[in-house]
Design a protein around this motif. Sequence first.
Motif, PDB file in Angstrom:
ATOM      1  N   LYS A 226       0.838  -1.196   0.000  1.00  0.00           N
ATOM      2  CA  LYS A 226       0.000   0.000   0.000  1.00  0.00           C
ATOM      3  C   LYS A 226       0.876   1.251   0.000  1.00  0.00           C
ATOM      4  O   LYS A 226       1.941   1.278   0.627  1.00  0.00           O
ATOM      5  CB  LYS A 226      -0.917   0.008   1.229  1.00  0.00           C
ATOM      6  CG  LYS A 226      -1.731  -1.270   1.411  1.00  0.00           C
ATOM      7  CD  LYS A 226      -2.535  -1.202   2.697  1.00  0.00           C
ATOM      8  CE  LYS A 226      -3.174  -2.541   3.021  1.00  0.00           C
ATOM      9  NZ  LYS A 226      -2.212  -3.534   3.515  1.00  0.00           N
ATOM     10  N   GLN A 227       0.425   2.293  -0.677  1.00  0.00           N
ATOM     11  CA  GLN A 227       1.144   3.563  -0.662  1.00  0.00           C
ATOM     12  C   GLN A 227       1.102   4.133   0.751  1.00  0.00           C
ATOM     13  O   GLN A 227       0.029   4.374   1.304  1.00  0.00           O
ATOM     14  CB  GLN A 227       0.512   4.557  -1.641  1.00  0.00           C
ATOM     15  CG  GLN A 227       1.268   5.859  -1.788  1.00  0.00           C
ATOM     16  CD  GLN A 227       2.654   5.681  -2.410  1.00  0.00           C
ATOM     17  OE1 GLN A 227       2.904   4.727  -3.120  1.00  0.00           O
ATOM     18  NE2 GLN A 227       3.550   6.613  -2.123  1.00  0.00           N
ATOM     19  N   PRO A 228       2.245   4.325   1.385  1.00  0.00           N
ATOM     20  CA  PRO A 228       2.235   4.735   2.800  1.00  0.00           C
ATOM     21  C   PRO A 228       1.912   6.211   2.983  1.00  0.00           C
ATOM     22  O   PRO A 228       2.272   7.059   2.158  1.00  0.00           O
ATOM     23  CB  PRO A 228       3.667   4.430   3.249  1.00  0.00           C
ATOM     24  CG  PRO A 228       4.493   4.560   2.006  1.00  0.00           C
ATOM     25  CD  PRO A 228       3.613   4.103   0.874  1.00  0.00           C
ATOM     26  N   ASP A 229       1.220   6.516   4.063  1.00  0.00           N
ATOM     27  CA  ASP A 229       0.965   7.895   4.465  1.00  0.00           C
ATOM     28  C   ASP A 229       1.938   8.233   5.593  1.00  0.00           C
ATOM     29  O   ASP A 229       1.585   8.230   6.770  1.00  0.00           O
ATOM     30  CB  ASP A 229      -0.486   8.042   4.929  1.00  0.00           C
ATOM     31  CG  ASP A 229      -0.817   9.479   5.333  1.00  0.00           C
ATOM     32  OD1 ASP A 229      -0.047  10.380   4.944  1.00  0.00           O
ATOM     33  OD2 ASP A 229      -1.812   9.671   6.057  1.00  0.00           O
ATOM     34  N   GLY A 230       3.194   8.484   5.219  1.00  0.00           N
ATOM     35  CA  GLY A 230       4.230   8.702   6.210  1.00  0.00           C
ATOM     36  C   GLY A 230       4.894   7.396   6.608  1.00  0.00           C
ATOM     37  O   GLY A 230       4.529   6.309   6.131  1.00  0.00           O
ATOM     38  N   PHE A 231       5.870   7.492   7.516  1.00  0.00           N
ATOM     39  CA  PHE A 231       6.627   6.313   7.936  1.00  0.00           C
ATOM     40  C   PHE A 231       6.758   6.253   9.454  1.00  0.00           C
ATOM     41  O   PHE A 231       6.864   7.292  10.125  1.00  0.00           O
ATOM     42  CB  PHE A 231       8.025   6.305   7.300  1.00  0.00           C
ATOM     43  CG  PHE A 231       8.043   5.689   5.932  1.00  0.00           C
ATOM     44  CD1 PHE A 231       8.406   4.363   5.762  1.00  0.00           C
ATOM     45  CD2 PHE A 231       7.659   6.419   4.826  1.00  0.00           C
ATOM     46  CE1 PHE A 231       8.402   3.782   4.513  1.00  0.00           C
ATOM     47  CE2 PHE A 231       7.650   5.845   3.562  1.00  0.00           C
ATOM     48  CZ  PHE A 231       8.026   4.517   3.409  1.00  0.00           C
ATOM     49  N   LEU A 232       6.730   5.028   9.949  1.00  0.00           N
ATOM     50  CA  LEU A 232       6.990   4.756  11.357  1.00  0.00           C
ATOM     51  C   LEU A 232       8.477   4.444  11.486  1.00  0.00           C
ATOM     52  O   LEU A 232       8.942   3.396  11.021  1.00  0.00           O
ATOM     53  CB  LEU A 232       6.145   3.575  11.838  1.00  0.00           C
ATOM     54  CG  LEU A 232       6.289   3.167  13.308  1.00  0.00           C
ATOM     55  CD1 LEU A 232       5.722   4.256  14.218  1.00  0.00           C
ATOM     56  CD2 LEU A 232       5.583   1.845  13.569  1.00  0.00           C
ATOM     57  N   GLY A 233       9.233   5.352  12.067  1.00  0.00           N
ATOM     58  CA  GLY A 233      10.665   5.140  12.237  1.00  0.00           C
ATOM     59  C   GLY A 233      10.947   4.247  13.426  1.00  0.00           C
ATOM     60  O   GLY A 233      10.328   4.401  14.487  1.00  0.00           O
ATOM     61  N   VAL A 234      11.874   3.297  13.266  1.00  0.00           N
ATOM     62  CA  VAL A 234      12.208   2.348  14.333  1.00  0.00           C
ATOM     63  C   VAL A 234      13.714   2.398  14.576  1.00  0.00           C
ATOM     64  O   VAL A 234      14.503   2.093  13.683  1.00  0.00           O
ATOM     65  CB  VAL A 234      11.781   0.912  13.964  1.00  0.00           C
ATOM     66  CG1 VAL A 234      12.096  -0.036  15.119  1.00  0.00           C
ATOM     67  CG2 VAL A 234      10.301   0.854  13.617  1.00  0.00           C
ATOM     68  N   ASP A 235      14.075   2.805  15.787  1.00  0.00           N
ATOM     69  CA  ASP A 235      15.481   2.819  16.189  1.00  0.00           C
ATOM     70  C   ASP A 235      15.776   1.549  16.970  1.00  0.00           C
ATOM     71  O   ASP A 235      15.092   1.248  17.960  1.00  0.00           O
ATOM     72  CB  ASP A 235      15.770   4.048  17.061  1.00  0.00           C
ATOM     73  CG  ASP A 235      17.204   4.075  17.553  1.00  0.00           C
ATOM     74  OD1 ASP A 235      18.123   4.174  16.723  1.00  0.00           O
ATOM     75  OD2 ASP A 235      17.410   3.984  18.787  1.00  0.00           O
ATOM     76  N   LEU A 236      16.762   0.781  16.514  1.00  0.00           N
ATOM     77  CA  LEU A 236      17.139  -0.465  17.175  1.00  0.00           C
ATOM     78  C   LEU A 236      18.316  -0.210  18.107  1.00  0.00           C
ATOM     79  O   LEU A 236      19.241   0.526  17.755  1.00  0.00           O
ATOM     80  CB  LEU A 236      17.514  -1.535  16.145  1.00  0.00           C
ATOM     81  CG  LEU A 236      16.444  -1.855  15.093  1.00  0.00           C
ATOM     82  CD1 LEU A 236      16.955  -2.918  14.132  1.00  0.00           C
ATOM     83  CD2 LEU A 236      15.161  -2.316  15.750  1.00  0.00           C
ATOM     84  N   GLY A 237      18.266  -0.804  19.286  1.00  0.00           N
ATOM     85  CA  GLY A 237      19.333  -0.567  20.244  1.00  0.00           C
ATOM     86  C   GLY A 237      19.481  -1.701  21.228  1.00  0.00           C
ATOM     87  O   GLY A 237      18.858  -2.751  21.086  1.00  0.00           O
ATOM     88  N   ILE A 238      20.313  -1.502  22.231  1.00  0.00           N
ATOM     89  CA  ILE A 238      20.584  -2.518  23.242  1.00  0.00           C
ATOM     90  C   ILE A 238      19.800  -2.216  24.522  1.00  0.00           C
ATOM     91  O   ILE A 238      19.112  -3.079  25.055  1.00  0.00           O
ATOM     92  CB  ILE A 238      22.092  -2.609  23.528  1.00  0.00           C
ATOM     93  CG1 ILE A 238      22.834  -3.049  22.257  1.00  0.00           C
ATOM     94  CG2 ILE A 238      22.372  -3.579  24.676  1.00  0.00           C
ATOM     95  CD1 ILE A 238      24.334  -3.067  22.387  1.00  0.00           C
ATOM     96  N   ALA A 239      19.905  -0.970  25.027  1.00  0.00           N
ATOM     97  CA  ALA A 239      19.131  -0.602  26.212  1.00  0.00           C
ATOM     98  C   ALA A 239      17.639  -0.724  25.928  1.00  0.00           C
ATOM     99  O   ALA A 239      16.870  -1.255  26.730  1.00  0.00           O
ATOM    100  CB  ALA A 239      19.487   0.812  26.650  1.00  0.00           C
ATOM    101  N   ASN A 240      17.233  -0.198  24.761  1.00  0.00           N
ATOM    102  CA  ASN A 240      15.873  -0.388  24.267  1.00  0.00           C
ATOM    103  C   ASN A 240      15.977  -1.142  22.949  1.00  0.00           C
ATOM    104  O   ASN A 240      16.593  -0.650  21.998  1.00  0.00           O
ATOM    105  CB  ASN A 240      15.171   0.953  24.052  1.00  0.00           C
ATOM    106  CG  ASN A 240      14.907   1.672  25.361  1.00  0.00           C
ATOM    107  OD1 ASN A 240      14.310   1.115  26.271  1.00  0.00           O
ATOM    108  ND2 ASN A 240      15.383   2.905  25.468  1.00  0.00           N
ATOM    109  N   ILE A 241      15.381  -2.326  22.885  1.00  0.00           N
ATOM    110  CA  ILE A 241      15.519  -3.156  21.690  1.00  0.00           C
ATOM    111  C   ILE A 241      14.995  -2.414  20.463  1.00  0.00           C
ATOM    112  O   ILE A 241      15.614  -2.427  19.402  1.00  0.00           O
ATOM    113  CB  ILE A 241      14.769  -4.482  21.873  1.00  0.00           C
ATOM    114  CG1 ILE A 241      15.325  -5.256  23.058  1.00  0.00           C
ATOM    115  CG2 ILE A 241      14.868  -5.339  20.618  1.00  0.00           C
ATOM    116  CD1 ILE A 241      14.552  -6.517  23.392  1.00  0.00           C
ATOM    117  N   ALA A 242      13.838  -1.771  20.610  1.00  0.00           N
ATOM    118  CA  ALA A 242      13.246  -1.020  19.498  1.00  0.00           C
ATOM    119  C   ALA A 242      12.486   0.164  20.070  1.00  0.00           C
ATOM    120  O   ALA A 242      11.773   0.032  21.071  1.00  0.00           O
ATOM    121  CB  ALA A 242      12.320  -1.903  18.669  1.00  0.00           C
TER     122      ALA A 242
END
Length: 378
Positions: free
Chosen positions: A180-196
């Motif tokens: 589907k054509q997206p209406d914006g994006f959900l950004g996901v930062d991956l890390g160690i203290a916080n997995i996502a």
Amino acid sequence: MQVRLFPDAGQEAALRDTLHLCNEAANVVSVEAYRARVFGKQALQRLTYGWLKAMGLSAQPAIHVARKVAGAYATLKATIRAGSLGEPGSKRRRKAETKPIRFRRDAAQPFDDRCLSWQLADRTVSIWTVAGRLNRVRFGCSEQQYATLAAHRRGESDLVHRDGKWFLYATCDIPDVEVKQPDGFLGVDLGIANIATTNDGTRHSGKGLNRVRHRSQRLRAKLQRIGTKSAKRLLKARRRKEARFAADTNHCIAKQIVTEAERTGRGIALENLRGIRDRVRLRRPQRVTLHSWAFHQLGRFVAYKATRSGVALVHVDPAYTSQGCSACGHIAKANRPNQSTFRCTSCGFAEHADVNAARNIATRGVADWAAVSLPNAA
């Protein structure tokens, strides 16, 4: 799709003998392939088919053994080409290049529809073995797995013996869902203290996962020091427990991320973290945490769940996403005084560091998607 087999004593003995013979034959083929420098599927099959038949394999299993060996050498070649075994001349790479590939006695063996048939209504399979055809070997699976098998199973299935249990890995060919054509994006930062962490502010903490890993490390070290039979037996019983826990955690996180993106009509932007273990320099206590961090698995889970849901997915350059201000774009190391705090030294914007990074990733996701989907615009 993984399903559990429940063979009786006689069926189990026949399955075990079949795996042992197939892998013994694979080792013979591997030695000959290495000696003759013949690694193509068809060429290797022509070279070794007579020997495989003489060892007691039927026509289709003999073909699959030769193809399995050819596939293993193709994978090794790709791994070397990608640099995963080190530079030319390194000890690890030299070890892989200077001897034939060896197969474990219980290594998985593929079966096609000529050697393996499914009776889904009865929840049984019929499979070729060295002792003849085994009929009505029971299997078990969930209702969701059963529905997927009935609708989408195609091609080969792998027979697997692991920890005293028997499994079939069935290939399911599920049609792609139109993205589907997206209406914006959900950004996901991956890390160690916080997995996502998402740019909406949702943080999936890594404390529980890291606590389990550290406890497992201490227990492994303790049992290895003891070295008794019972300690080794406990080590063997626990060897995959941590991996199962991490995979379950990643599945749950990936499902929540994809569900939120689908609900809001957005795509998903992930960091392209390929090669991070080679790029990042950490102190010795932190290296274990980084190298046991299953970020690649989480990324794969998000990717396949997004594909099945028709959610757009892009991988963006992670450079400076943790140091750049999502409000004004100013980049500086001083913007991030500690792991959890972001405070822009230019405009004064303050936010949790991982949320700020996720916002930068979401912005890059929009730009990268536009570059791919509208390459000639403006």
